[in-house]
Every structure is written in structure tokens, then in C-alpha cells.
Design an enzyme around this catalytic site. Structure first.
Site, short mmCIF file in Angstrom:
data_model
loop_
_atom_site.label_atom_id
_atom_site.label_comp_id
_atom_site.label_asym_id
_atom_site.label_seq_id
_atom_site.Cartn_x
_atom_site.Cartn_y
_atom_site.Cartn_z
N ASP A 489 0.83 -1.20 0.00
CA ASP A 489 0.00 0.00 0.00
C ASP A 489 0.88 1.26 0.00
OD1 ASP A 489 -2.43 1.31 -0.01
OD2 ASP A 489 -2.63 1.31 2.16
N GLU A 492 2.60 5.05 -4.24
CA GLU A 492 2.61 6.00 -5.38
C GLU A 492 3.95 6.73 -5.59
OE1 GLU A 492 -0.89 4.48 -4.43
OE2 GLU A 492 0.18 5.77 -3.03
N ASP A 657 -9.10 3.39 -2.50
CA ASP A 657 -9.99 3.90 -1.46
C ASP A 657 -11.26 4.47 -2.06
OD1 ASP A 657 -7.97 3.17 0.21
OD2 ASP A 657 -7.26 5.20 0.61
#
Length: 981
Positions: A489, A492, A657
Site C-alpha cells: 500500500d 505511489e 480507497d
């Protein structure tokens, strides 16, 4: 997992974002009322605003001021040719410094792949990554078949400046053309433009939360961002590939004529041709889809294009995935149902969740943990309160004994300890720091951002020792807690502050993130979906008031009404990476807001500016190798958030999300179709929604919809109501009904993935791909195909008890569709859109005539399903024919020792099966064969030429269904068998 922002209706508004300030060294702010920790100030993620070029009224159109190039010195090669490009006039230097001399390379690498590259003629080692992706980061396609014959033709002109066309020779159709426009190539700006037909059908260009067909008034921005699964912005990944489909009619001479506008008709009287274009550029960029053109604008890199002629979607997809990397083969268990939430507090609570699924007879394959399992959110350290090391062993063992699995989240940032506090030691950091595994500032000091643990450092996937350090840490943790996969997670890569904000503040560690977490006193509570009171009045009245103010909680800069923006003017031969002269349409504003600063430096001197979109790909590759080190013979299972072209070779992906509302559920379908096209077929979304509260009806419908996505997981946020399926009786029933079909179809789904892995086939499929002659399906994204044979038409509207669906080819008599539940053919409708009865708890599912399905029995785990008897289901087409196939192996091994390939064929009232064992011996018996669409059953029914006893034959003339039973294991284990009726 980042905290999402609020959105209303389908969009829920886009927040304004500010930009970047360099190193954040503000003095400590007062401690929060809810924590004794120092809280990173909210202004740490705020900086002067920038305005995207596409929205800037002062922006200069490079096409009007730049000279373009002139080609010369053409040299033929075995696979194509090379040429020199030189500026055709005075430099414009509009968004950088013009490169005066470029090199053009045209390569026919394979019959199905044309490569066109334009790069600076003189590239030094010190600036190579400004233009080229670092070697070893991504697959780099090469010439495989010199002197090939291709249906693609490359042509060029110098009038008025250099431009090129790619044409399909067989039809003379121009697929891509920069002629009449100028190529702009500067050290911080690359632009080229191609014409497109009117009303073009363009798909892909992921990752986007957007309709499936992209439309001609849309800008796709590439800059990986932790922005929540929000509509029409840049989000987690970058996949600069598109598929374009064009529809044609034939004239009297049989020539194809392009149709730029057509009736929205269900009639299949068109011919379609598809092609693909991949831009191998990892820099931040805007891709503008306008009325009759597509324009690429990148803030670095080069022109590096790959063209795939198709001429059909399956052929384009195969060519593209062969280029970037075929999808990873998943372990069989990963296709079961997964349960997760942010907020599970202990191994004991996880075990209760597992036991509750068993109690209510709801299948459950895998239990997941979000960041709750960690000590202060630090990777590879179990929280001794609730998740102690010793208890983990018994918990994992009991899971495995029951045929279940465990997957933890692993975040991408690494906590950096407080140097003034010896008790704050963190060996994971120390070992990484000793190997030089972390990104630095330009001055060589560690780059220190802020994520969940507080101030953090970030792995450098271009440093020599980083991957081995990561492997070692994952192995160490596995020896403590034997996990079965990895959930990567925040990759980015996300940071909750601008610049190296922790560099001068480490003595404040551990620090709190610059926003309130759900459930903390500073945060209001969570909302329910729109329309909640319609079906949940009692629940709404009794539920605790809950609402989180995501607009203030989400770690982005605050909104501003200022019209004063930072605009930079190019300095000759100098790159401004923090405020590039061309501002892409980044959701966060400038590039360092909510992310690592562009001037963060890799070990080889590469700046984050040049490889930002590749960071997530790098950690997936390293994690793949780590899991391979842990279990060398087993296929790694990885769920990753940030991806790039080719990441599907390593990992699965989820939609990030999202929200507990109907629009998020609707948009999950085009998300999944896009990811299937882009080579990540193992895709799903947070079922019932991640942020805010779900409700009974939404969760009921969503649990049924996601049952037909390859990756199937329920996951929600800290502070929201619990949303496990067993929380509502109706959701229990709905989930079990859909899961029963899913688990029956597991062999079918597994076979689809085998073909995806070996041949680049898609798993979830758009109707436009399966029925390419029907332009009315070009934008269909509220229903979908699972493989070639299962049609799913979900209810996507609150309060609805029916749904409008399309059965392609049914009106024309080309197709037969069977209702999965009542085993009968769908009547021919009077019009294309058919109203289907779908009360709450029912999801319409149909089998396509002409299909053979090997099925097993539903069970609580995939292990038990795999050990159940087999059924063969035949759905006959209009001619009484059908085909199907099956692939089996041990479901785990990278290179299985034994395999089974089965082919099923029905013609002339006879089912024939050929099984190639490959060493696999299937011990589960064949229970029955069911055939739909049988108008008449002759007697006797014959199995392998011998009569089947009448007691083992049942024919229902009303439903045209024949069921034959009474087989034994030898029927299934034999290499060939047949059934005649």
C-alpha cells in the site's frame, strides 16, 4: 491506504490542492487534544499553488510557436530504418530547452508490433533517465523477427515539418498521424499529436475512475497519486496504452468505409477493426482527448511508441501483453472470498470473524489485516497488544488447518527512529540504511517525509542493495508470522508532507500524521449512502451518528480561492523539477504535495521526477522476488496499489480507497474492464465500499456484483460500521447465493487465468470485445462478461427491483442465452433493452449458448471445493453445438509437476471429451452431465457407446434440459469419453 476525500453525487466535487515547498522545518505546533504526540502541522503539506497548463488562460500553445523538425540521413536497417531530425527553425524553448538534434528509429519488431522512437542524438550517462527509462526497470522490447511482413505501414513527410503516419495496409486506414502538426522535444516538455476520427472509441489509458469508453473531451493525467478512487483525476497507477475500435460498412465492391457516426442499433451489421498504441514514457504527462485528436504532453522522457495492428481486441491485447509482460498466474486459493477491515484489533478478533463466517455458512478463504497489526504502523513488527508474535503462530496454523490464509498489509515507507531516544530503535531502518537503501536529498542526506508511522524514509529501487534488503526483511517477518501473501500500500509513493519535512525534526519522533484519523475526537463521524433512509429507516435511527470530514482529514493541501499561481520560465539547459514550466493537471497541484518531492535523488543520480510513476512497479517486483525467496516453488500473491505497464506480471490490484455509495459500485465495472485490458486481470474493489458507512441494500447488491470479479474482497475503514456479510440476514442470503455460483465456476475462472497468463487473453470482458460487430455496445459498461461465456447484469440503482439488460445477438437469432437459475433459454425480446426482474438478493447471471462449463460444488473454502465432485454443464447454441476447456494443476506451483488439459466439444447431439493429463490424475468423480437447450432426447442415452440406465437419465421437456448421472471416477480419469443423446 490513504484517507479519501468526500464527493457528492457521482463526483462529490474535487478539492482544490496547493503545491510544493521544499524542506519543511517548521517549529512544533501545539500537541493535539487526542494525543500526546507531536502532530505534523497541517501546513506541512501546503505550498504555493500552480495552475494546470490545460486550465491556464496564459498558457502558450506549443503547436503555434515551435518549428518542428526536419528529417534527413535516412538509413535502411534489417528491421526498418533510422533518420536524423533537426530543428526546422528557431528554437521556441516554450516549456524547456529545445533539443536541436534527434534520432528517429523505426523498427518492425514483430509482425504484430511496430516501434517508433525519437530520442536526443547525444544522451550522456548523467542525463539518460531524463529521456530513457532506466535499464532493468521495465521490459524493453527488441526486434524479434527481422524482415517481417506487417500489416502496418510507416510513412513520413517534411511538409511543413517532420510528421509520420501509421497505416493499416490492408484497409488503407490511417491509425496514427502526426502529419500537419509539430513534434516538440525539449528537456522538460515533449508534445506530439495525432488525428482521430469523429466519435472515436478509445479505451484504456489507465488508471482512471471513469466510464469505460473514454470520450472526446477528457484529459488523462499520469502522476501516481494517493488521491482516493476519485472520478476523472490521476490516481494510483499509470498505463499509457489505448485500444481504439473503428466500425466500418462495406460498399458494393466489398471495400470497407469508415463510419464516423452510426445509429445506436442492436443490429450486428458492421465490421470492426481495433488497434493499440503504447507510449513507453514514465514521466508525468497529460494526454488530451479532444473532438478529433489525441495529444500527448509529457514533462520528460521521449517519443517511444509501439503500435499493435490487431485487427481485433484479443489480438491487440495479446500483442500488448507480450510486449510489457503477461499476467502472473495466481494460486487457486486467491479466487476465494477475502475479508478485511481497518480496525481489526487482535488475532482473537480475526479468529472471531473467521468463525462467524463458518457459523453462517458463508465461504471465506482469506483474512487480511490493515495497518492495525503493526507497532506504531512500522513494517515487519507485530503489535504486542493484540498481535503478539507467539499468538500469531497458533492463529496462522489454525487458519491453514481449515484451508484458509492470511495476508497482511505492508506499507511502502519506513519509520526512521528518534536519534535522541535509544528505546526508539528500529532495526529494519538500520539494516536498510547500512546498505544505502533509501532515497536522499540532493545534498546526500536522507529524504524524510511523513506517512502513518510519522517521519519516514523511502526505499530506492535503483540502489544496488535495496531489493536484497527488502527480501531479507520480508523473510525475517515470515519466520515470525507465516503470512500467505503481501498487500503493498501507499506505493505511489505517498507522503503526507511537502519535501523532506522530517529532516530537522527527528527528535520529535514518533509524530502524528497531519490530520485526524477516523474515530479520533477531532474527526466528525461517517455518513451513510444517499437514499439510506429508504430501506434502512430503523437501522438509521439506531445507528450511532457518524461522519468523517474527509475534506479536512485527507492529507492534501487546503483549498484556496487564490488566483495567484506559480508559473516558471524555462532557464536554458536547466531543469526545474519542482515547478516544471509545463504544469500537468495533477490532482494535488504541484508535484510534491502528498508525494515524494521530485528532487528526491536515487543512488545513480536519477531524480524522482523522472521515475515517480515507476516507484510502485519497483516495490511490486522486489516483493515478488521476496515471496519467491520465501517459497521458491510457489506463485507469489501480491496485491499492489500503484502499478505501471507490466505490473500485472507481478501482482494483482484493487481499486483503492472508494466510497460506500452507489456511484462507487457502478464505476467498479469500467475500472475492472480497463484493468483487464491493461494486463491486470486479478482486480477487484473494496466491496460494500471503503470509506463512510455502507448499508444493508448497498452491501447486498455489491457482495453479489463482486462475486463475479476475479479478486473478491470486503474491506472498510476505521470508524465505520462493521460490514461483514453476516451483519445483515439479507446480505448473508445474497452473498451465499452469488458465492455458490462463483465457487461452482472456480475451475472456469482458473482456466481463464491460465489462458491470460499463457496467451494474454482477458478475463473480465466488455460486451464490445465479445460482440465486435455491434456499435451500440461500444459504451456498454453496466454489464459485463466473465470470460466468453458468463454474462452478468447487476442492479446498480438504489431501490430498484428490476434492471435493464442487453442480450447481444439474441434478437438477430445469432446467440442463445440461458438463465443460470432456471436453466432455460431467454425468450427473444421485442427490443434490445430488456427489463429483467431482480428483487433484492438476486443478481441476473446468464450462460452463453455454445459453452461447456466444468463445475465443482460450492464450499466454504477453495480447498474443499476442489475436493468435491464434478458436474459438466453444456449450454447449446442455436445449432446444437458447444465447446469448452479446462486447465488444472496443483494450484500453487510456479512450474507444476502435473497438469491436466481438457477439451469439450458438442456436435450432432454428442459430447466428446479429450483429456491430456500431463501427469495429473483427477480423483474427484464426475457426478452428472447437464445439457441445456435439448429439444428432444433420444433413447437410449449412450455413454462411450453403451446405454445409460434409464434411472440415471432425467429429461425435462418444459425446460429442454437433460441430466445424465451415475458416472464413476473412470469416466473423468479416462483420456477420452463421449455422451450421445
Amino acid at each position: 491506504m490513504g484517507i479519501p476525500r468526500s464527493w457528492g453525487g457521482i463526483l462529490r466535487g474535487l478539492s482544490a490542492f496547493c503545491a510544493i515547498a521544499q524542506a519543511q522545518t517548521s517549529s512544533p505546533s501545539p500537541t493535539s487534544s487526542h494525543s500526546a504526540q507531536f502532530t505534523v502541522p497541517a501546513e506541512a503539506n501546503i505550498a504555493p499553488a500552480v495552475i494546470p497548463n490545460i486550465k491556464d488562460p496564459q498558457a502558450v500553445d506549443a503547436q503555434t510557436v515551435c518549428p518542428g523538425y526536419t528529417a534527413s540521413n535516412v538509413q535502411q536497417t534489417a528491421s526498418g530504418f533510422t533518420a536524423s531530425l533537426s530543428l526546422a527553425g528557431d528554437a521556441c524553448n516554450v516549456y524547456g530547452t529545445d533539443i536541436e538534434a534527434l534520432s528517429l528509429t523505426v523498427e518492425y519488431q514483430r509482425a504484430d508490433r511496430l516501434h517508433v522512437a525519437i530520442v536526443p542524438t547525444h544522451i550522456g550517462a548523467e542525463n539518460a533517465t531524463q529521456y530513457l527509462i532506466p535499464q532493468g526497470y521495465l521490459a524493453e522490447p527488441e526486434v524479434e523477427e527481422p524482415n517481417v511482413v506487417s500489416d502496418l505501414e510507416f510513412s513520413w513527410t517534411n511538409d511543413p515539418s517532420f510528421g509520420f503516419e501509421v497505416t493499416r495496409k490492408s484497409t488503407k486506414d490511417v491509425l496514427f498521424s502526426t502529419k500537419g502538426t509539430r513534434i516538440v522535444f525539449e528537456n522538460q516538455f515533449v508534445e506530439f499529436k495525432s488525428a482521430l476520427p469523429k466519435n472515436y472509441n478509445l479505451y484504456g489509458l489507465g488508471e482512471s475512475v471513469h466510464g469505460f469508453r473514454l470520450g472526446n473531451n477528457y484529459t488523462k493525467t499520469y502522476y501516481a497519486a494517493d488521491a482516493g478512487a476519485t472520478v476523472d483525476i490521476n490516481v494510483y497507477g499509470a498505463h499509457p496504452f489505448f485500444l481504439e475500435t473503428r466500425y466500418f460498412t462495406e460498399d458494393a465492391d466489398g471495400n470497407l468505409k469508415l463510419v464516423e457516426s452510426y445509429e445506436a442499433t442492436a443490429k450486428s451489421n458492421y465490421t470492426s477493426l481495433s488497434h493499440g498504441v503504447f507510449s513507453r514514457n514514465a514521466h508525468g504527462q497529460d494526454i488530451l482527448m479532444q473532438e478529433d485528436s489525441i495529444t500527448y504532453r509529457a514533462i520528460g522522457g521521449s517519443v517511444d511508441l509501439y503500435f499493435f495492428p490487431g485487427p481485433s481486441q484479443p489480438e491487440v491485447t495479446k500483442s500488448y501483453l507480450t510486449t510489457v509482460g503477461l499476467p502472473a498466474m495466481q494460486q487457486y486459493w486467491t479466487f476465494g472470498f477475502h475479508q478485511c477491515r481497518w480496525g481489526y484489533t487482535s488475532w482473537a478478533e480475526l479468529e472471531d470473524v473467521v468463525n462467524n463466517h463458518t457459523h453462517f455458512d458463508i465461504p471465506l478463504e482469506t483474512i487480511w489485516t490493515d495497518i492495525d497489526w503493526m507497532v506504531r504502523y512500522r513494517d515487519f513488527e507485530n503489535n504486542p497488544v493484540g498481535f503478539d508474535d507467539e499468538s500469531s503462530k497458533g492463529f496462522i496454523q489454525r487458519l491453514h488447518d481449515g484451508g484458509r490464509h492470511y495476508v497482511p498489509i505492508i506499507d511502502s515507507a519506513i519509520y526512521i527512529p528518534n536519534p535522541s531516544n535509544p528505546d526508539d530503535a528500529y532495526p529494519v531502518f538500520e539494516r536498510g540504511n547500512d546498505t544505502g537503501a533509501f532515497l536522499t536529498n540532493p545534498d546526500g542526506s536522507l529524504y524524510v517525509g511523513a506517512v502513518w508511522p510519522g517521519y519516514t524514509v523511502f526505499p530506492d529501487w535503483l540502489a544496488e542493495g535495496t531489493e536484497q534488503w527488502w527480501i531479507d526483511e520480508m523473510v525475517r517477518y515470515y519466520q515470525i508470522t507465516g503470512y500467505d501473501g503481501a498487500w503493498i500500500d501507499m506505493s505511489e509513493i505517498s507522503s503526507f508532507c511537502v519535501g523532506s519535512c522530517g529532516s530537522n525534526n527527528l527528535t520529535l519522533q514518533p509524530v502524528h500524521v497531519p490530520f485526524a484519523l477516523p474515530g479520533e475526537p477531532a474527526n466528525p463521524v461517517l455518513i451513510y449512502p444517499e437514499g439510506f433512509n429508504k430501506t434502512n429507516a430503523t437501522e438509521a435511527a439506531s445507528a450511532s451518528a457518524a461522519r468523517a470530514s474527509w475534506s479536512s482529514a485527507y492529507p492534501t493541501s487546503s483549498a484556496t480561492a487564490s488566483t495567484s499561481y506559480v508559473r516558471t520560465t524555462p532557464t536554458p539547459d536547466v531543469r526545474d523539477v519542482n515547478y516544471p514550466p509545463y504544469a500537468i493537471n495533477n490532482v494535488k497541484g504541484a508535484l510534491a504535495v502528498g508525494a515524494i518531492s521530485p528532487n528526491a535523488t536515487h543512488a545513480d543520480g536519477t531524480l524522482e521526477y523522472d521515475v515517480h510513476n515507476l516507484w510502485g512497479h519497483g516495490i511490486l517486483k522486489a516483493t515478488y522476488n521476496a515471496l519467491s525467496a520465501i517459497s521458491p516453488d510457489a506463485r507469489p500473491f501480491i496485491l499492489g496499489r500503484s502499478t505501471f505497464a507490466g505490473s500485472g506480471s507481478y501482482a494483482a490490484h484493487w481499486g483503492g480507497d472508494n466510497w460506500s455509495n452507489w456511484p462507487s459500485m457502478i464505476l467498479s465495472i469500467p475500472q475492472a474492464l480497463s484493468m483487464s485490458l491493461l494486463g491486470i486481470p486479478m482486480f477487484g474493489v473494496d466491496t460494500c465500499g471503503f470509506a463512510d458507512n455502507t448499508d444493508m441494500e448497498l452491501c447486498n447488491r455489491w457482495m453479489q456484483l463482486s462475486a463475479f470479479f476475479p479478486f473478491y474482497r470486503n474491506h472498510n475503514i476505521l470508524g465505520a460500521i462493521s460490514q461483514e456479510a453476516y451483519r445483515w440476514s439479507s446480505v448473508i442470503d445474497a452473498s451465499k447465493a452469488a458465492m455458490a455460483i462463483r465457487y461452482q465456476l472456480l475451475p472456469y475462472m482458473y482456466t481463464l487465468f491460465y489462458h491470460a497468463h499463457k496467451k494474454g487473453e482477458t478475463v473480465m470482458r466488455a460486451l464490445a470485445w465479445e460482440f465486435p460487430r455491434n456499435p451500440s455496445l461500444a459504451n456498454a459498461d453496466r454489464q459485463f462478461m466473465l470470460g466468453p461465456s458468463i454474462l452478468v447484469i447487476p442492479v446498480l440503482e438504489q431501490g430498484a427491483t428490476s434492471v435493464n439488460g442487453v442480450f447481444p445477438g439474441l434478437i438477430e437469432g445469432e446467440e442463445v442465452w440461458y438463465d443460470w437459475y432456471n436453466n432455460t433459454a431467454v425468450p427473444v425480446p421485442a427490443q434490445a433493452n430488456t427489463t429483467i426482474n431482480a428483487p433484492l438478493g438476486h443478481i441476473p447471471v446468464y450462460a452463453r449458448g455454445g459453452s461447456v462449463f466444468p463445475l465443482q460444488q460450492s464450499a466454504l473454502t477453495t480447498r474443499d471445493a476442489r475436493n468435491s465432485p464434478w458436474d459438466i454443464l453444456v449450454a447449446l447454441d442455436k445449432d446444437g453445438s458447444a465447446t469448452g476447456n479446462l486447465y488444472l494443476d496443483d494450484g500453487v506451483s510456479v512450474t507444476p509437476n502435473a497438469t491436466l488439459h481438457a477439451e469439450f466439444k458438442v456436435e450432432n447431439r454428442k459430447l466428446e471429451t479429450l483429456i491430456e493429463h500431463g501427469g495429473w490424475v483427477e480423483e474427484n468423480n464426475l457426478r452428472n452431465v447437464t445439457i441445456w437447450g435439448v429439444e428432444k432426447a433420444n433413447t437410449p442415452i449412450k455413454f462411450n457407446g453403451k446405454a445409460v440406465p434409464p434411472k440415471n437419465v432425467h429429461f425435462d421437456g418444459d425446460k429442454n434440459t437433460l441430466v445424465v448421472s451415475g458416472f464413476d471416477v473412470s469416466a473423468w480419469a479416462g483420456k477420452r469419453w463421449s455422451l450421445e443423446w
